[in-house]
Each structure stands twice: as structure tokens, then as C-alpha cells.
Design a protein around this motif. Structure first.
Motif, PDB file in Angstrom:
ATOM      1  N   THR A 259      34.903  34.154  43.818  1.00 47.84           N
ATOM      2  CA  THR A 259      33.497  33.751  43.814  1.00 47.84           C
ATOM      3  C   THR A 259      33.313  32.569  42.876  1.00 47.84           C
ATOM      4  OG1 THR A 259      31.225  34.553  43.519  1.00 47.84           O
ATOM      5  CG2 THR A 259      32.860  35.298  41.916  1.00 47.84           C
ATOM      6  N   ASP A 260      32.104  32.045  42.871  1.00 43.67           N
ATOM      7  CA  ASP A 260      31.752  30.958  41.956  1.00 43.67           C
ATOM      8  C   ASP A 260      31.972  31.437  40.518  1.00 43.67           C
ATOM      9  OD1 ASP A 260      30.601  28.997  40.414  1.00 43.67           O
ATOM     10  OD2 ASP A 260      28.735  28.882  41.568  1.00 43.67           O
ATOM     11  N   ARG A 261      32.808  30.726  39.792  1.00 43.81           N
ATOM     12  CA  ARG A 261      33.170  31.186  38.449  1.00 43.81           C
ATOM     13  C   ARG A 261      32.008  31.124  37.466  1.00 43.81           C
ATOM     14  NH1 ARG A 261      39.208  28.772  39.158  1.00 43.81           N
ATOM     15  NH2 ARG A 261      40.120  30.749  39.803  1.00 43.81           N
ATOM     16  N   ARG A 262      31.003  30.336  37.779  1.00 47.86           N
ATOM     17  CA  ARG A 262      29.821  30.344  36.919  1.00 47.86           C
ATOM     18  C   ARG A 262      29.130  31.701  36.963  1.00 47.86           C
ATOM     19  NH1 ARG A 262      26.854  25.030  38.998  1.00 47.86           N
ATOM     20  NH2 ARG A 262      27.376  26.106  40.937  1.00 47.86           N
ATOM     21  N   ARG A 263      29.173  32.365  38.110  1.00 41.84           N
ATOM     22  CA  ARG A 263      28.587  33.693  38.208  1.00 41.84           C
ATOM     23  C   ARG A 263      29.368  34.695  37.352  1.00 41.84           C
ATOM     24  NH1 ARG A 263      24.913  34.086  42.399  1.00 41.84           N
ATOM     25  NH2 ARG A 263      24.925  32.332  43.884  1.00 41.84           N
ATOM     26  N   VAL A 264      30.682  34.562  37.358  1.00 46.34           N
ATOM     27  CA  VAL A 264      31.508  35.435  36.517  1.00 46.34           C
ATOM     28  C   VAL A 264      31.238  35.158  35.052  1.00 46.34           C
ATOM     29  CG1 VAL A 264      33.858  36.173  35.989  1.00 46.34           C
ATOM     30  CG2 VAL A 264      33.267  35.462  38.322  1.00 46.34           C
ATOM     31  N   LEU A 265      31.168  33.883  34.687  1.00 49.25           N
ATOM     32  CA  LEU A 265      30.866  33.507  33.309  1.00 49.25           C
ATOM     33  C   LEU A 265      29.503  34.038  32.896  1.00 49.25           C
ATOM     34  CD1 LEU A 265      31.655  31.862  30.793  1.00 49.25           C
ATOM     35  CD2 LEU A 265      30.638  29.852  31.889  1.00 49.25           C
ATOM     36  N   LEU A 268      29.769  37.935  32.470  1.00 47.32           N
ATOM     37  CA  LEU A 268      30.468  38.286  31.235  1.00 47.32           C
ATOM     38  C   LEU A 268      29.599  38.015  30.014  1.00 47.32           C
ATOM     39  CD1 LEU A 268      34.055  36.908  31.969  1.00 47.32           C
ATOM     40  CD2 LEU A 268      33.429  39.316  31.659  1.00 47.32           C
ATOM     41  N   SER A 269      28.882  36.900  30.021  1.00 51.74           N
ATOM     42  CA  SER A 269      28.040  36.545  28.879  1.00 51.74           C
ATOM     43  C   SER A 269      26.914  37.556  28.683  1.00 51.74           C
ATOM     44  CB  SER A 269      27.465  35.133  29.067  1.00 51.74           C
ATOM     45  OG  SER A 269      28.484  34.188  29.200  1.00 51.74           O
ATOM     46  N   VAL A 270      26.311  37.982  29.786  1.00 45.62           N
ATOM     47  CA  VAL A 270      25.262  39.002  29.702  1.00 45.62           C
ATOM     48  C   VAL A 270      25.826  40.305  29.123  1.00 45.62           C
ATOM     49  CG1 VAL A 270      23.713  40.470  31.038  1.00 45.62           C
ATOM     50  CG2 VAL A 270      23.851  38.019  31.538  1.00 45.62           C
ATOM     51  N   LEU A 271      26.965  40.731  29.667  1.00 45.42           N
ATOM     52  CA  LEU A 271      27.567  41.973  29.192  1.00 45.42           C
ATOM     53  C   LEU A 271      28.020  41.868  27.743  1.00 45.42           C
ATOM     54  CD1 LEU A 271      29.655  42.934  32.357  1.00 45.42           C
ATOM     55  CD2 LEU A 271      27.527  43.987  31.560  1.00 45.42           C
ATOM     56  N   ALA A 272      28.548  40.695  27.364  1.00 48.15           N
ATOM     57  CA  ALA A 272      28.971  40.501  25.981  1.00 48.15           C
ATOM     58  C   ALA A 272      27.775  40.553  25.047  1.00 48.15           C
ATOM     59  CB  ALA A 272      29.708  39.174  25.835  1.00 48.15           C
ATOM     60  N   ALA A 273      26.660  39.938  25.435  1.00 48.44           N
ATOM     61  CA  ALA A 273      25.457  39.995  24.610  1.00 48.44           C
ATOM     62  C   ALA A 273      24.973  41.438  24.455  1.00 48.44           C
ATOM     63  CB  ALA A 273      24.353  39.128  25.216  1.00 48.44           C
ATOM     64  N   VAL A 274      25.004  42.197  25.550  1.00 49.63           N
ATOM     65  CA  VAL A 274      24.587  43.610  25.489  1.00 49.63           C
ATOM     66  C   VAL A 274      25.519  44.401  24.585  1.00 49.63           C
ATOM     67  CG1 VAL A 274      24.342  45.725  26.844  1.00 49.63           C
ATOM     68  CG2 VAL A 274      23.458  43.562  27.739  1.00 49.63           C
ATOM     69  N   TYR A 306      36.995  32.796  27.619  1.00 51.94           N
ATOM     70  CA  TYR A 306      37.795  31.575  27.477  1.00 51.94           C
ATOM     71  C   TYR A 306      38.549  31.272  28.772  1.00 51.94           C
ATOM     72  CZ  TYR A 306      41.058  28.099  25.674  1.00 51.94           C
ATOM     73  OH  TYR A 306      41.773  26.943  25.484  1.00 51.94           O
ATOM     74  N   SER A 307      39.243  32.270  29.304  1.00 55.94           N
ATOM     75  CA  SER A 307      40.056  32.044  30.495  1.00 55.94           C
ATOM     76  C   SER A 307      39.201  31.681  31.707  1.00 55.94           C
ATOM     77  CB  SER A 307      40.903  33.283  30.792  1.00 55.94           C
ATOM     78  OG  SER A 307      41.837  33.506  29.758  1.00 55.94           O
ATOM     79  N   VAL A 308      38.041  32.323  31.856  1.00 55.47           N
ATOM     80  CA  VAL A 308      37.152  32.001  32.978  1.00 55.47           C
ATOM     81  C   VAL A 308      36.629  30.573  32.834  1.00 55.47           C
ATOM     82  CG1 VAL A 308      34.947  32.557  34.085  1.00 55.47           C
ATOM     83  CG2 VAL A 308      36.500  34.396  33.404  1.00 55.47           C
ATOM     84  N   SER A 309      36.228  30.207  31.617  1.00 56.96           N
ATOM     85  CA  SER A 309      35.722  28.851  31.390  1.00 56.96           C
ATOM     86  C   SER A 309      36.808  27.813  31.633  1.00 56.96           C
ATOM     87  CB  SER A 309      35.188  28.726  29.952  1.00 56.96           C
ATOM     88  OG  SER A 309      34.118  29.613  29.714  1.00 56.96           O
ATOM     89  N   ALA A 310      38.031  28.104  31.180  1.00 59.97           N
ATOM     90  CA  ALA A 310      39.130  27.165  31.376  1.00 59.97           C
ATOM     91  C   ALA A 310      39.463  27.019  32.857  1.00 59.97           C
ATOM     92  CB  ALA A 310      40.360  27.633  30.596  1.00 59.97           C
ATOM     93  N   ALA A 311      39.494  28.133  33.596  1.00 60.18           N
ATOM     94  CA  ALA A 311      39.773  28.069  35.027  1.00 60.18           C
ATOM     95  C   ALA A 311      38.695  27.267  35.751  1.00 60.18           C
ATOM     96  CB  ALA A 311      39.860  29.482  35.604  1.00 60.18           C
TER      97      ALA A 311
END
Length: 417
Positions: A259-265, A268-274, A306-311
Motif C-alpha cells: 500500500t501507499d507507505r504514507r498510510r503506513v507511516l 505507525l505514528s498514530v499508534l506510537a503517539a497513543v 525509520y525503515s518505512v520512511s527510508a523505503a
């Protein structure tokens, strides 16, 4: 199998480097608390490490060009050992900060040598397998280092002598190996502005990964002490986050490749904030099991960023820019890692231990907002390069994947950000 066995010396050396580097940061935090450093001064030590690290990443390829791989690695091991040995000899926060600059430089140099060597001695047919072993060795070394923290006596000669011993031992596998050192690599240019313009969202994700990863690793021991954890419990607390990061790699990679990696990013960011908000508000001092679970969930959600952003950034890059791109990503990661320990430690001193995770939640929320904004500016398409777990080790790591990412050239598309 024969090819993999031929790299045993390099793998053994990097495992010993990780034992030393992975234990020195938490040991310094615990030792600083024992000798009476302020929380802010302990945070300065973590920031100093990444100052040395970014300098080491930049100068080592050029040093390899002047004196070769083996001599560069030997110099890095000597600098690391000296930096560790001088800790109990010369006490003081500023002195220790200077020593951490030295050890950070040495660690970056050691990784750069090994990764340059691996790249030069592999090809597209075996590079994936060799790199897979390399990342397993790196992760096992990181986990082993946390186990060492559980038994080291802070601020003791014996503890720092053991770290120095690992720096010296990492020389032996390469010194006794019969493998011929590779030819000198060309140093990648550092072009952070071009990388930032290529994908602002990916670069911010990298910076956030540096802020959260370095803050947790370098100031996490102080957070644990403030919450009544013993030294052994702090070691398990730190290891739990690493295990969470490891556990996330396959499922996150599977989703990120579909999928679009921005959606994954974004997810993950939402879950990390939670997870950060949960740790900041729900943890009770002395509840070790709760802290272990919280750290595991934190690693599960924050470490893959990091890995998602780099990919995602590599999806946009032309084939001839990938090495320079990944060098720039290490630079941006280091920027976040430099400021985070000092800020996190200051927040703990001023507002209590929970403030560190409120700070990390805030930067993830900022990443969510910026990613949503960028998604309104450009439409996304499917991934173009395979997702990989990427250690933040040296600016040469991008060479490991050049030519084996399924793309033969061309420029990055403009359909994504």
C-alpha cells in the motif's frame, strides 16, 4: 553457505562492536546518576554520542581512502577503548561528553568499515542473504548488550574495562582473518537539501525516529530509575523495546509493500503517539511488568518508522541517488538523535519522568499532522522498492541495496511525496 561463512570474521567483529556500543550508553546514564550528575548532564552525554557519530559517518569513508579498511578499523577500536577506559579516570559531565564524542566517532567508523567491506565483497546474488545475517547479528548484539547492563556495576573500573575489552576484542576476528581487504570505496556526497526536497514527509519521519529512538535509549535508564526500577529491570525495559521493534518488522514490511507507505507511516505514528501517551499516563512506579509491556508496544510502533520512511524516500529516488539519499537520511536521523537526549533529560528534571513520553507523543502527533498535509499535496502510488529493516549504522549502508532493489535506473517519480 561457503560465502556466508567467509564473512564470519566481519560478523563477529560487528557483534563485539554492538556489545560495546550498546552497553556504553545505558552504563553512562546509570553511572552519571551514581556519581551525582544532574539529569540534564546525563542527557548531554547521549547527545554528545551522536555528535561524534555523525562526524564519524562523514569522515570515515575518506579515512578508508587514505589508509585502508583494516587500519581504519584498528584506529576506531583504539579510540573506542580509550574513550571507555578514561571514564572512571577523569570524572565530570563535560569530560565524559567529550569522551562520548570520541566513542560515537569510533562506533560510526567501525560500522562504516564493516558495511563497506560487505558491500565490496558481495554481489546481487548473495547480498540479500549476507545483509540478512548482518542485521540478525546486529540485533542479537543489541539485545546481548542490555543483558550486560543488568550485571555491570555503574561507575566502576571493572564495568568500563569490560566495555573497552569488547572494543579490543572486535579487532581479533579481522586481524586473524585471511580475507583480503577490498578496494577503497568512493565516499558518498552528503546532500541533505536534495533529500529533503525529494520527500519532506520521509525526512521528518527519519528525524522523529532519531528523536524517539535516541531519547529512549540514552535517557530511558534515568526514566527507569525515576520510576523505581532496579538496574536489572531497566535492562529488561530497554530490551523490551528492541524486541518490540524486531517483532514489528515482518508485519509492517508486509503491509508497507502492498500500500501507499504514507498510510503506513501515518498509522505507525498514530499508534506510537497513543503508546507514548499510555506510558506517560498509565504507568505506576515500581510496576515492572507494566513498563516492560509499555516498552514493547513503544518499540512495536515507533521503531519501524525509520525503515518505512527510508523505503518511502527510496521509492522516489533515482537509482544513481540512492547511496547519497541514504547517507542524507543517516544525517537527518543524527540531527534528531543529537537534540533528543538533552531535551528529554531536561523535561524529566523539570516536569517528571512522564514528560519524556509526552514529548515523544508530541513529535509523533506532529508527524501525523505533516503527513496528512503532504497527502493532500500529492497522490500516492504503490511501493516501487521492497521494504527492508534498516539499521542506523553508517552512511555507506545504501550501497548494500544499490542495484538489487528491482529498479535499473531512471528518475524518481513525482506522483508521491
Amino acid at each position: 553457505m561457503g560465502t556466508l561463512l567467509s564473512f564470519t570474521a566481519l560478523f563477529a567483529s560487528i557483534y563485539l562492536v554492538q556489545l560495546g556500543s550498546g552497553s556504553l550508553g545505558p552504563l553512562d546514564a546509570l553511572s552519571g546518576a551514581v556519581v551525582g550528575f544532574s539529569t540534564e548532564e546525563i542527557g548531554l552525554l547521549g547527545s554528545a554520542h551522536f555528535v561524534g557519530y555523525i562526524v564519524g559517518c562523514y569522515v570515515t569513508p575518506r579515512l578508508i581512502g587514505d589508509i585502508g579498511h583494516t587500519r581504519t578499523f584498528a584506529a576506531a577500536a583504539a579510540i573506542g577503548a580509550i574513550g571507555a577506559l578514561l571514564h572512571p579516570v577523569i570524572e565530570g559531565p563535560l569530560t565524559w561528553a567529550l569522551l562520548r564524542v570520541l566513542t560515537g566517532l569510533a562506533i560510526a567508523a567501525a560500522y562504516t568499515v564493516v558495511e563497506s567491506w560487505l558491500h565490496a565483497k558481495t554481489d546481487n546474488q548473495n547480498r540479500g542473504r549476507v545483509y540478512g545475517i548482518f542485521r540478525v547479528v546486529d540485533l542479537v548484539g543489541a539485545l546481548s548488550a542490555q543483558g550486560i547492563i543488568a550485571v555491570l556495576e555503574p561507575a566502576s573500573y571493572a564495568a568500563y574495562n569490560l566495555v573497552a575489552m569488547f572494543c579490543c576484542l572486535c579487532l581479533l576476528p579481522l586481524a586473524l582473518s585471511q580475507r583480503v581487504a577490498p578496494a577503497t570505496p568512493k565516499a558518498p556526497r552528503l546532500r541533505p537539501i536534495k533529500a529533503a526536497l525529494l520527500s519532506p514527509a520521509a525526512v521528518l519521519g527519519i528525524i522523529v525516529a532519531g528523536i524517539t529512538g535516541a531519547g529512549f535509549r540514552m535517557v530511558g535508564p534515568i526514566y527507569g530509575l525515576e520510576n523505581g526500577l532496579t538496574q536489572t529491570q531497566i535492562a529488561i525495559f530497554l530490551a523490551s523495546a528492541i524486541l518490540g521493534g524486531v517483532a514489528a518488522q515482518y508485519p509492517v514490511g508486509w503491509v508497507a509493500d502492498k500500500t501507499d507507505r504514507r498510510r503506513v507511516l501515518l498509522g505507525l505514528s498514530v499508534l506510537a503517539a497513543v503508546s507514548c501517551l499510555g506510558i506517560a499516563t498509565l504507568m505506576e512506579p515500581g510496576n515492572a511488568a507494566g513498563f516492560y509491556l509499555g516498552a514493547f508496544v513503544f518499540g512495536l510502533t515507533a521503531y519501524p518508522i525509520y525503515s518505512v520512511s527510508a523505503a518511502y524516500a527510496n521509492d522516489l529516488a533515482a537509482a544513481d541517488f540512492m547511496v547519497e539519499l541514504n547517507a542524507a537520511l543517516i544525517f537527518f536521523y543524527s540531527l534528531g538523535a543529537i537534540v533528543s537526549p538533552t531535551i528529554s533529560a531536561w523535561l524529566i528534571a523539570e516536569a517528571g519522568p512522564e514528560a519524556m513520553f509526552f514529548f515523544m507523543a508530541a513529535v509523533h502527533i506532529a508527524l501525523v499532522a505533516f503527513t496528512l498535509f503532504r497527502m493532500t499535496q500529492r497522490h500516492g502510488t504503490g511501493p516501487r522498492t521492497p521494504y527492508r529493516y534498516i539499521p542506523r549504522t553508517s552512511m555507506l549502508l545504501g550501497r548494500m541495496f544499490k542495484g538489487s532493489n528491482g529498479r535499473s535506473g531512471g528518475s524518481g517519480g513525482s506522483a508521491k511525496d
